[in-house]
Write a protein that holds these residues in place. Structure first.
Motif, PDB file in Angstrom:
ATOM      1  N   LYS A  24       0.819  -1.212   0.000  1.00 14.21           N
ATOM      2  CA  LYS A  24       0.000   0.000   0.000  1.00 14.21           C
ATOM      3  C   LYS A  24       0.857   1.269   0.000  1.00 14.21           C
ATOM      4  O   LYS A  24       0.394   2.338  -0.382  1.00 14.21           O
ATOM      5  CB  LYS A  24      -0.941   0.003   1.207  1.00 14.21           C
ATOM      6  N   ALA A  25       2.115   1.151   0.452  1.00 11.01           N
ATOM      7  CA  ALA A  25       3.010   2.313   0.459  1.00 11.01           C
ATOM      8  C   ALA A  25       3.606   2.586  -0.912  1.00 11.01           C
ATOM      9  O   ALA A  25       4.298   3.595  -1.098  1.00 11.01           O
ATOM     10  CB  ALA A  25       4.132   2.107   1.471  1.00 11.01           C
ATOM     11  N   ASP A  26       3.373   1.690  -1.859  1.00  8.23           N
ATOM     12  CA  ASP A  26       3.820   1.887  -3.240  1.00  8.23           C
ATOM     13  C   ASP A  26       5.335   2.102  -3.330  1.00  8.23           C
ATOM     14  O   ASP A  26       5.822   2.954  -4.067  1.00  8.23           O
ATOM     15  CB  ASP A  26       3.077   3.074  -3.862  1.00  8.23           C
ATOM     16  N   GLY A  27       6.087   1.336  -2.530  1.00 10.25           N
ATOM     17  CA  GLY A  27       7.540   1.413  -2.581  1.00 10.25           C
ATOM     18  C   GLY A  27       8.147   2.590  -1.853  1.00 10.25           C
ATOM     19  O   GLY A  27       9.356   2.812  -1.939  1.00 10.25           O
ATOM     20  N   ARG A  28       7.329   3.349  -1.105  1.00 12.33           N
ATOM     21  CA  ARG A  28       7.828   4.554  -0.426  1.00 12.33           C
ATOM     22  C   ARG A  28       7.801   4.426   1.097  1.00 12.33           C
ATOM     23  O   ARG A  28       7.809   5.425   1.812  1.00 12.33           O
ATOM     24  CB  ARG A  28       7.008   5.769  -0.860  1.00 12.33           C
ATOM     25  N   LEU A  29       7.787   3.211   1.597  1.00  9.40           N
ATOM     26  CA  LEU A  29       7.747   2.977   3.038  1.00  9.40           C
ATOM     27  C   LEU A  29       8.982   3.576   3.702  1.00  9.40           C
ATOM     28  O   LEU A  29      10.109   3.370   3.253  1.00  9.40           O
ATOM     29  CB  LEU A  29       7.679   1.471   3.302  1.00  9.40           C
ATOM     30  N   ARG A  30       8.767   4.332   4.785  1.00  5.58           N
ATOM     31  CA  ARG A  30       9.873   4.975   5.504  1.00  5.58           C
ATOM     32  C   ARG A  30      10.176   4.292   6.838  1.00  5.58           C
ATOM     33  O   ARG A  30      11.326   4.269   7.268  1.00  5.58           O
ATOM     34  CB  ARG A  30       9.542   6.451   5.753  1.00  5.58           C
ATOM     35  N   THR A  31       9.142   3.778   7.490  1.00  2.00           N
ATOM     36  CA  THR A  31       9.322   3.115   8.783  1.00  2.00           C
ATOM     37  C   THR A  31       8.609   1.776   8.760  1.00  2.00           C
ATOM     38  O   THR A  31       7.446   1.697   8.368  1.00  2.00           O
ATOM     39  CB  THR A  31       8.741   3.969   9.931  1.00  2.00           C
ATOM     40  N   LEU A  32       9.321   0.734   9.178  1.00  2.00           N
ATOM     41  CA  LEU A  32       8.719  -0.585   9.328  1.00  2.00           C
ATOM     42  C   LEU A  32       8.975  -1.045  10.756  1.00  2.00           C
ATOM     43  O   LEU A  32      10.109  -1.329  11.132  1.00  2.00           O
ATOM     44  CB  LEU A  32       9.317  -1.581   8.334  1.00  2.00           C
ATOM     45  N   ALA A  33       7.922  -1.073  11.559  1.00  5.24           N
ATOM     46  CA  ALA A  33       8.024  -1.471  12.964  1.00  5.24           C
ATOM     47  C   ALA A  33       7.110  -2.662  13.199  1.00  5.24           C
ATOM     48  O   ALA A  33       5.888  -2.521  13.199  1.00  5.24           O
ATOM     49  CB  ALA A  33       7.650  -0.312  13.882  1.00  5.24           C
ATOM     50  N   LEU A  34       7.708  -3.819  13.365  1.00  3.80           N
ATOM     51  CA  LEU A  34       6.965  -5.048  13.632  1.00  3.80           C
ATOM     52  C   LEU A  34       7.283  -5.462  15.064  1.00  3.80           C
ATOM     53  O   LEU A  34       8.349  -6.014  15.338  1.00  3.80           O
ATOM     54  CB  LEU A  34       7.370  -6.148  12.640  1.00  3.80           C
ATOM     55  N   ILE A  35       6.371  -5.183  15.980  1.00  5.63           N
ATOM     56  CA  ILE A  35       6.611  -5.393  17.400  1.00  5.63           C
ATOM     57  C   ILE A  35       6.055  -6.754  17.812  1.00  5.63           C
ATOM     58  O   ILE A  35       4.845  -6.971  17.781  1.00  5.63           O
ATOM     59  CB  ILE A  35       5.958  -4.284  18.253  1.00  5.63           C
ATOM     60  N   ASN A  36       6.949  -7.679  18.162  1.00 11.01           N
ATOM     61  CA  ASN A  36       6.559  -9.029  18.610  1.00 11.01           C
ATOM     62  C   ASN A  36       5.718  -9.771  17.572  1.00 11.01           C
ATOM     63  O   ASN A  36       4.796 -10.511  17.921  1.00 11.01           O
ATOM     64  CB  ASN A  36       5.795  -8.950  19.939  1.00 11.01           C
ATOM     65  N   CYS A  37       6.044  -9.582  16.312  1.00  8.57           N
ATOM     66  CA  CYS A  37       5.347 -10.301  15.234  1.00  8.57           C
ATOM     67  C   CYS A  37       6.105 -11.606  14.966  1.00  8.57           C
ATOM     68  O   CYS A  37       6.958 -11.679  14.072  1.00  8.57           O
ATOM     69  CB  CYS A  37       5.268  -9.433  13.986  1.00  8.57           C
ATOM     70  N   PHE A  38       5.788 -12.627  15.733  1.00  3.87           N
ATOM     71  CA  PHE A  38       6.597 -13.848  15.749  1.00  3.87           C
ATOM     72  C   PHE A  38       6.372 -14.757  14.542  1.00  3.87           C
ATOM     73  O   PHE A  38       7.063 -15.763  14.394  1.00  3.87           O
ATOM     74  CB  PHE A  38       6.325 -14.633  17.040  1.00  3.87           C
ATOM     75  N   LYS A  39       5.435 -14.421  13.668  1.00  7.04           N
ATOM     76  CA  LYS A  39       5.176 -15.255  12.492  1.00  7.04           C
ATOM     77  C   LYS A  39       5.919 -14.777  11.240  1.00  7.04           C
ATOM     78  O   LYS A  39       5.852 -15.430  10.204  1.00  7.04           O
ATOM     79  CB  LYS A  39       3.673 -15.294  12.196  1.00  7.04           C
ATOM     80  N   ILE A  40       6.607 -13.657  11.330  1.00  5.37           N
ATOM     81  CA  ILE A  40       7.272 -13.085  10.156  1.00  5.37           C
ATOM     82  C   ILE A  40       8.603 -13.790   9.915  1.00  5.37           C
ATOM     83  O   ILE A  40       9.418 -13.939  10.826  1.00  5.37           O
ATOM     84  CB  ILE A  40       7.489 -11.573  10.345  1.00  5.37           C
ATOM     85  N   SER A  41       8.839 -14.193   8.679  1.00  5.46           N
ATOM     86  CA  SER A  41      10.050 -14.933   8.320  1.00  5.46           C
ATOM     87  C   SER A  41      11.077 -14.019   7.660  1.00  5.46           C
ATOM     88  O   SER A  41      10.781 -12.881   7.280  1.00  5.46           O
ATOM     89  CB  SER A  41       9.698 -16.081   7.373  1.00  5.46           C
TER      90      SER A  41
ATOM     91  N   VAL B 290      10.030  -7.143   1.641  1.00 10.30           N
ATOM     92  CA  VAL B 290       9.545  -5.795   1.949  1.00 10.30           C
ATOM     93  C   VAL B 290      10.660  -4.768   1.795  1.00 10.30           C
ATOM     94  O   VAL B 290      10.474  -3.713   1.177  1.00 10.30           O
ATOM     95  CB  VAL B 290       8.952  -5.745   3.373  1.00 10.30           C
ATOM     96  N   VAL B 291      11.838  -5.042   2.352  1.00  9.87           N
ATOM     97  CA  VAL B 291      12.928  -4.060   2.275  1.00  9.87           C
ATOM     98  C   VAL B 291      13.445  -3.923   0.850  1.00  9.87           C
ATOM     99  O   VAL B 291      13.901  -2.844   0.441  1.00  9.87           O
ATOM    100  CB  VAL B 291      14.077  -4.428   3.240  1.00  9.87           C
ATOM    101  N   GLN B 292      13.368  -4.991   0.081  1.00  4.25           N
ATOM    102  CA  GLN B 292      13.816  -4.922  -1.311  1.00  4.25           C
ATOM    103  C   GLN B 292      12.914  -4.014  -2.139  1.00  4.25           C
ATOM    104  O   GLN B 292      13.384  -3.315  -3.049  1.00  4.25           O
ATOM    105  CB  GLN B 292      13.846  -6.327  -1.907  1.00  4.25           C
ATOM    106  N   ASN B 293      11.635  -4.004  -1.812  1.00  6.34           N
ATOM    107  CA  ASN B 293      10.678  -3.183  -2.552  1.00  6.34           C
ATOM    108  C   ASN B 293      10.521  -1.779  -1.972  1.00  6.34           C
ATOM    109  O   ASN B 293       9.792  -0.965  -2.542  1.00  6.34           O
ATOM    110  CB  ASN B 293       9.309  -3.871  -2.571  1.00  6.34           C
ATOM    111  N   ASN B 294      11.186  -1.508  -0.848  1.00  5.62           N
ATOM    112  CA  ASN B 294      11.068  -0.192  -0.198  1.00  5.62           C
ATOM    113  C   ASN B 294      12.453   0.320   0.191  1.00  5.62           C
ATOM    114  O   ASN B 294      12.828   0.308   1.370  1.00  5.62           O
ATOM    115  CB  ASN B 294      10.168  -0.287   1.038  1.00  5.62           C
ATOM    116  N   PRO B 295      13.229   0.779  -0.770  1.00  3.65           N
ATOM    117  CA  PRO B 295      14.618   1.189  -0.501  1.00  3.65           C
ATOM    118  C   PRO B 295      14.748   2.472   0.308  1.00  3.65           C
ATOM    119  O   PRO B 295      15.855   2.817   0.719  1.00  3.65           O
ATOM    120  CB  PRO B 295      15.197   1.374  -1.911  1.00  3.65           C
ATOM    121  N   LEU B 296      13.646   3.189   0.551  1.00  4.75           N
ATOM    122  CA  LEU B 296      13.712   4.458   1.279  1.00  4.75           C
ATOM    123  C   LEU B 296      13.549   4.290   2.788  1.00  4.75           C
ATOM    124  O   LEU B 296      13.461   5.282   3.509  1.00  4.75           O
ATOM    125  CB  LEU B 296      12.637   5.419   0.758  1.00  4.75           C
ATOM    126  N   LEU B 297      13.521   3.067   3.279  1.00  8.84           N
ATOM    127  CA  LEU B 297      13.343   2.823   4.713  1.00  8.84           C
ATOM    128  C   LEU B 297      14.446   3.502   5.528  1.00  8.84           C
ATOM    129  O   LEU B 297      15.628   3.368   5.225  1.00  8.84           O
ATOM    130  CB  LEU B 297      13.365   1.321   4.998  1.00  8.84           C
TER     131      LEU B 297
END
Length: 317
Positions: free
Chosen positions: A89-106, A113-120
């Protein structure tokens, strides 16, 4: 006279209609677009389910999705597929990614996600226990190759982090920071009582480069705190090394002032943790057990008045 002729100028809100009244759905109010970017993720997703107009506003506006924060109660529900859908939904312009205790993420989902959002600029994954140190390094390396924007990282709670992993991460993060930022990082002190949750750090620019380091006492990875006491601060500034610098497991600290405490000046609080004698004397106390809340947990006071309060522990008993 028919119902339609009685109310010729009536406009529905969010596409709603009344029985017998032919009303066309109107667009969301312009002020709504200013509010969307301030909504937490849970409320933002809920707003999209209210009506068609709000759903379209949430779906087509990129601004609310530039800072993606997933915290309770959504942490336990987030998986790789859902993360991918939301991040797009950020269309490649994501600046902050905060996943707090998301234990299912691989690792693979994070890398996508980081590959598609180089502006993090901020990557916070504390408590994401399915991630590996190698996966985090790969994500940071990818961001450093595409751009040099990433300057803050949180990885506390990820298993098997060694000092070698930490050195690699620091290498990439230091490359992304200016000389001024590096000097500020060296001068910055982490105090226990001022340490706040990752989800509240998003608009704070004075954030540590990385949230964990090796404790000088137990040699374990974790959050290491400086002492707020003036005598300990002077020792550290004079390069003598403060003996009370360490993780919370090695050095007991006052919940109120963050200073180191020993057995002779340790006082109990209603909340989890200890207080130094000086802070204990200044805080208001429960009318029954004579124990105070620290400032951080004072909102747990169930009933209070000018005559004092009763803590939740005493109310339950």
């Amino acid at each position: 006279m028919s119902e339609n002729k009685k109310f010729p100028n009536q406009v529905a809100v969010c596409g709603s209609s009344s029985p017998g009244v032919g009303i066309a759905a109107g667009p969301p109010h312009e002020a709504l677009f200013l509010v969307l970017s301030y909504l937490p993720l849970f409320e933002l997703l809920s707003m999209g389910a209210v009506c068609v107009s709000l759903r379209d506003a949430v779906e087509h506006d990129v601004l609310p999705w530039l800072h993606l924060v997933v915290d309770r109660p959504l942490s336990s529900r987030l998986n790789d597929y859902i993360l991918g859908r939301i991040a797009r939904k950020a269309d490649g312009r994501l600046r902050t990614l905060a996943l707090i205790n998301c234990f299912k993420i691989s690792d693979s989902a994070l890398h996508e996600v980081v590959q598609n959002n180089p502006l993090l600029t901020k990557l916070y994954v504390p408590g994401c226990t399915s991630l590996t140190p190698e996966g985090v390094i790969r994500a940071v390396e990818t961001l450093s190759q595409h751009s040099h924007n990433l300057n803050s990282l949180m990885i506390g709670g990820i298993y098997n982090i060694e000092n070698e992993h930490l050195e690699v991460l620091k290498y990439y993060l230091l490359k992304n920071r200016s000389q001024q930022q590096q000097q500020q990082q060296q001068q910055q002190r982490r105090l226990y009582h001022k340490d706040i949750e990752a989800s509240k750090l998003l608009r704070n620019e004075c954030v540590a480069m990385i949230d964990v380091e090796m404790c000088p006492k137990c040699q374990e990875m974790g959050r290491v705190y400086d002492c707020s006491r003036e005598r300990c601060k002077i020792k550290q500034e004079q390069k003598f090394g403060a003996e009370c610098r360490g993780c919370s497991g090695c050095v007991p600290r006052c919940e109120e002032c963050g200073g180191c405490v020993d057995g002779d000046e340790t006082e109990e609080a209603v909340c989890v943790g200890v207080l130094c004698t000086s802070c204990w004397l200044q805080l208001p106390k429960c009318n029954h057990c004579n124990k105070p809340y620290c400032t951080r947990h004072r909102q747990n006071v169930a009933s209070s008045s000018a005559a004092g309060f009763v803590c939740e522990v005493c109310i339950e008993t």
